[in-house]
Design an enzyme around this catalytic site. Structure first.
Site, PDB file in Angstrom:
ATOM      1  N   SER A 249       2.073  -0.367  -0.739  1.00  0.00           N
ATOM      2  CA  SER A 249       3.261  -0.447  -1.525  1.00  0.00           C
ATOM      3  C   SER A 249       2.916  -1.809  -2.532  1.00  0.00           C
ATOM      4  CB  SER A 249       4.327  -1.128  -0.636  1.00  0.00           C
ATOM      5  OG  SER A 249       4.127  -2.336   0.039  1.00  0.00           O
ATOM      6  N   CYS A 304       2.411   9.313  -1.893  1.00  0.00           N
ATOM      7  CA  CYS A 304       2.514   8.600  -3.287  1.00  0.00           C
ATOM      8  C   CYS A 304       2.606   9.548  -4.167  1.00  0.00           C
ATOM      9  CB  CYS A 304       1.190   7.408  -3.202  1.00  0.00           C
ATOM     10  SG  CYS A 304      -0.282   8.355  -3.223  1.00  0.00           S
ATOM     11  N   GLU A 404      11.632   2.740  -5.096  1.00  0.00           N
ATOM     12  CA  GLU A 404      10.761   3.904  -4.585  1.00  0.00           C
ATOM     13  C   GLU A 404      11.247   4.348  -3.050  1.00  0.00           C
ATOM     14  OE1 GLU A 404       6.654   3.063  -3.165  1.00  0.00           O
ATOM     15  OE2 GLU A 404       6.105   5.166  -3.403  1.00  0.00           O
TER      16      GLU A 404
HETATM   17  P1  NAD Z   1       2.484  -1.339   2.981  1.00  0.00           P
HETATM   18  O1  NAD Z   1       2.109  -2.013   1.561  1.00  0.00           O
HETATM   19  O2  NAD Z   1       3.622  -1.761   3.905  1.00  0.00           O
HETATM   20  O3  NAD Z   1       1.179  -1.402   3.894  1.00  0.00           O
HETATM   21  C1  NAD Z   1       0.047  -1.111   3.392  1.00  0.00           C
HETATM   22  C2  NAD Z   1      -0.922  -2.078   4.210  1.00  0.00           C
HETATM   23  O4  NAD Z   1      -0.616  -3.404   3.978  1.00  0.00           O
HETATM   24  C3  NAD Z   1      -0.905  -1.989   5.694  1.00  0.00           C
HETATM   25  O5  NAD Z   1      -2.165  -2.173   6.074  1.00  0.00           O
HETATM   26  C4  NAD Z   1      -0.068  -3.397   5.919  1.00  0.00           C
HETATM   27  O6  NAD Z   1      -0.485  -4.016   7.050  1.00  0.00           O
HETATM   28  C5  NAD Z   1      -0.584  -4.403   4.682  1.00  0.00           C
HETATM   29  N1  NAD Z   1       0.493  -5.301   4.392  1.00  0.00           N
HETATM   30  C6  NAD Z   1       1.843  -4.842   4.137  1.00  0.00           C
HETATM   31  N2  NAD Z   1       2.622  -5.950   3.948  1.00  0.00           N
HETATM   32  C7  NAD Z   1       1.804  -6.884   3.746  1.00  0.00           C
HETATM   33  C8  NAD Z   1       1.813  -8.312   3.416  1.00  0.00           C
HETATM   34  N3  NAD Z   1       3.161  -8.608   2.823  1.00  0.00           N
HETATM   35  N4  NAD Z   1       0.866  -9.188   3.164  1.00  0.00           N
HETATM   36  C9  NAD Z   1      -0.340  -8.523   3.663  1.00  0.00           C
HETATM   37  N5  NAD Z   1      -0.509  -7.373   4.000  1.00  0.00           N
HETATM   38  C10 NAD Z   1       0.488  -6.731   4.215  1.00  0.00           C
HETATM   39  O7  NAD Z   1       2.636   0.295   2.533  1.00  0.00           O
HETATM   40  P2  NAD Z   1       3.045   1.536   3.629  1.00  0.00           P
HETATM   41  O8  NAD Z   1       4.488   1.361   3.807  1.00  0.00           O
HETATM   42  O9  NAD Z   1       1.971   1.557   4.669  1.00  0.00           O
HETATM   43  O10 NAD Z   1       2.688   2.614   2.427  1.00  0.00           O
HETATM   44  C11 NAD Z   1       3.522   3.182   1.952  1.00  0.00           C
HETATM   45  C12 NAD Z   1       3.230   2.615   0.358  1.00  0.00           C
HETATM   46  O11 NAD Z   1       2.054   3.142  -0.058  1.00  0.00           O
HETATM   47  C13 NAD Z   1       4.327   3.461  -0.694  1.00  0.00           C
HETATM   48  O12 NAD Z   1       4.810   2.595  -1.543  1.00  0.00           O
HETATM   49  C14 NAD Z   1       3.391   4.437  -1.359  1.00  0.00           C
HETATM   50  O13 NAD Z   1       3.647   4.914  -2.573  1.00  0.00           O
HETATM   51  C15 NAD Z   1       2.101   3.792  -1.155  1.00  0.00           C
HETATM   52  N6  NAD Z   1       0.877   4.605  -1.355  1.00  0.00           N
HETATM   53  C16 NAD Z   1       0.282   4.600  -2.629  1.00  0.00           C
HETATM   54  C17 NAD Z   1      -0.783   5.452  -2.863  1.00  0.00           C
HETATM   55  C18 NAD Z   1      -1.278   5.598  -4.190  1.00  0.00           C
HETATM   56  O14 NAD Z   1      -2.493   6.191  -4.183  1.00  0.00           O
HETATM   57  N7  NAD Z   1      -0.937   4.950  -5.202  1.00  0.00           N
HETATM   58  C19 NAD Z   1      -1.323   6.328  -1.870  1.00  0.00           C
HETATM   59  C20 NAD Z   1      -0.500   6.212  -0.516  1.00  0.00           C
HETATM   60  C21 NAD Z   1       0.526   5.306  -0.429  1.00  0.00           C
END
Ligand code: NAD
Length: 519
Positions: A249, A304, A404
């Site tokens: 995210s 995504c 989103e």
């Molecule tokens: P997320 O950001 O919640 O988690 C992603 C990773 O980051 C996880 O491993 C999580 O443990 C870690 N994380 C989360 N919050 C954190 C914080 N505050 N501090 C440190 N680490 C943290 O994302 P999600 O909900 O697992 O996935 C969905 C998101 O991913 C959507 O926004 C989607 O658009 C995005 N996404 C983007 C792409 C791309 O290529 N642009 C591809 C897939 C998913």
């Protein structure tokens, strides 16, 4: 028939959605080529999104365990970097075959932990496999350059060398594809790797680690550590980790980009999206409606590259009924059920958030064309289901537009001209993917030229580039310089060394003669 993966058994029950016989299992870390039980004091439940059943528990890896993983990776790097490149590629060749053999197991695990349909789960594995295929020929993109005679007798050449220990931090929505965006390229380039899967669905990554080992990857080259924020902070801070690949995210991505950058690491961060389709009045009816429904509601909108906003040039009225009928016909049920089109969302919190955003659209004046809230799914009353939903007459200032949604919700906007539609897309903060539907080459070309988005589809709803290109999100959807996979991904995981060599011949040619010729 492929054998059953032991990592998968250790991380839960990937093979069926029937109730656990022995309760949830602790997922272990994968360090130095071995499964290691964590001494963590805290664990996170991994749940089946269709039933809420707890499948397994993920440890909040301790600092000592994390350091141990990095030590293993650092030690493995020192020998792996000098393993012949064709030999490193051969590991990827074998990995390809093993992934093909185990696709059904991987997909079953993904459906169980993430919720997507089995067909989508196989796609998740397949799109990752394509990166392994790309990495099997990485030598082509590892090549340096040479200029002869930069001064007489003096040559300069550049070579690409691996960075050291690299790390990957993954989201929940593609549990196989996203780890495979990162690690095949990083590893084949000669780096070692620390992977942190999403704490919500770690099973596929564990299975892939086992397959890498079976493919001949030496112990310690790939390590998996679980956890959430503390593990991520350790990745950002550890001096022996040289690069971070992140997908997730916006908030987490910006944070990791800054924190990793502060510690001198190169970071590539793929983040959130609001992918728009522009529908021109001349677009082919049937194929456009099919494309929109698939791209907006497939994988429950948790892609995504999902189309989450549609801009209808000339208004939506003539499209409304066709799109609504197509969306209504999609079957919402658990991902492993026969004929499933739309599976559950990842968590009850996600369902509440998506339903809240639909309501906010209604409250702020949008027209609710199709409401997927409260959908009844026989046999799965406690699943996180939201059915396909469509909001029309959405405006830029509405919450359902500038958040989103990451659910099966299509927000629709209207524009009078292509110029106006392009302006809408370019004003939104993200720039991941976009598509135009039209039969006019001139409109398509104008769109391609003027749109401020990194991946563009022309009558193609989800234009994810194959791995010999790179995944090139722009603006708010990406932080960093070099994107993932393809030539640019290879550049991210290597650094350039430039050598200037003076091997000019002198009057004394002694060094070029074979010993003994003078006598
Ligand atoms: P997320 O950001 O919640 O988690 C992603 C990773 O980051 C996880 O491993 C999580 O443990 C870690 N994380 C989360 N919050 C954190 C914080 N505050 N501090 C440190 N680490 C943290 O994302 P999600 O909900 O697992 O996935 C969905 C998101 O991913 C959507 O926004 C989607 O658009 C995005 N996404 C983007 C792409 C791309 O290529 N642009 C591809 C897939 C998913």
């Amino acid at each position: 028939k492929a054998r059953v993966l032991t990592t998968a058994t250790a991380s839960g029950r990937p093979f069926s959605a029937t109730p656990a016989q022995h309760g949830p299992v602790n997922v272990r870390n994968w360090i130095g080529g071995e499964l290691r039980e964590s001494q963590a004091s805290e664990y996170i439940d991994v749940t089946n999104p269709a039933t809420q059943e707890v499948i397994s528990r993920v440890p909040q890896t301790t600092a000592a365990e994390f350091d141990h993983a990095v030590e293993n990776a650092q030690e493995a790097f020192l020998s792996w970097r000098n393993v012949a490149l064709p030999q490193r590629q051969r590991v990827m060749f074998r990995l390809q075959e093993l992934i093909r053999q185990h696709t059904d197991e991987l997909a079953a695990n993904i459906t169980l932990e993430q919720g997507k349909t089995l067909a989508d789960a196989k796609g998740d594995v397949f799109r990752g496999l394509e990166v392994v295929e790309y990495a099997s020929g990485l030598a082509r993109d590892m090549m340096g350059e040479l200029v002869e005679n930069v001064a007489t007798g003096l040559d300069t050449y550049s070579i690409r060398q691996p960075l050291g220990v690299c790390a990957g931090i993954c989201p929940f929505n593609f549990p196989a594809m996203v780890p495979l965006w990162m690690l095949p390229v990083a590893i084949t380039a000669g780096n070692s790797f620390i992977l942190k899967p999403s704490e919500k669905d770690p099973g596929a990554a564990m299975m892939l680690a086992e397959l890498c080992q079976e493919a001949g990857l030496p112990k310690g080259v790939l390590n998996i550590v679980h956890g959430t924020n503390d593990t991520v902070n350790r990745i950002c801070d550890h001096p022996d980790i040289k690069a971070i690949s992140f997908v997730g995210s916006d908030g987490a991505g910006r944070y990791i980009y800054e924190r990793g950058g502060k510690h001198g690491k190169r970071v590539q961060a793929n983040m959130g999206a609001k992918n728009h389709a522009i529908i021109m009045p001349d677009a082919n009816r049937e194929s456009t409606i099919n494309a929109l429904a698939g791209a907006a509601f497939g994988a429950a909108g948790q892609r995504c590259m999902a189309i989450s906003a549609a801009v209808f040039v000339g208004g939506m009225d003539s499209w409304k009924q066709g799109l609504k009928s197509k969306a209504e016909a999609l079957k919402v049920t658990a991902g492993h059920e026969e004929g499933a089109d739309v599976g559950p969302l990842i968590s009850p919190e996600s369902k509440t958030r998506v339903e809240g955003l639909i309501q906010s659209g209604v409250d702020q004046g949008a027209e609710l064309v199709l409401d997927g809230r409260g959908v009844e799914v026989a046999g799965y009353q406690s699943g996180n289901f939201v059915g396909p939903s469509i909001l029309n007459k959405v405006k830029a200032e509405m919450d359902c537009y500038h958040s989103e949604i990451f659910g099966p919700v299509l927000v629709c906007l209207e524009a009078d001209t292509l110029d106006e539609a392009i302006e809408i897309v370019n004003d939104e903060q993200h720039g991941n993917g976009t598509a135009i539907f039209t039969q006019s080459g001139a409109a398509a070309r104008k769109f391609q030229n003027e749109i401020d988005v990194g991946m563009v589809g022309i009558n193609v709803p989800i234009p994810v580039p194959l791995p010999f290109f790179s995944f090139t999100g722009w603006r708010g959807s990406f932080a960093g310089d070099l994107p993932m996979y393809g030539k640019q991904g290879c550049t991210f995981f290597t650094r350039t060394k430039t050598v200037t060599a003076n091997w000019k011949s002198t009057d004394d040619q002694a060094g070029m003669r074979a010993p003994g010729l003078d006598s």
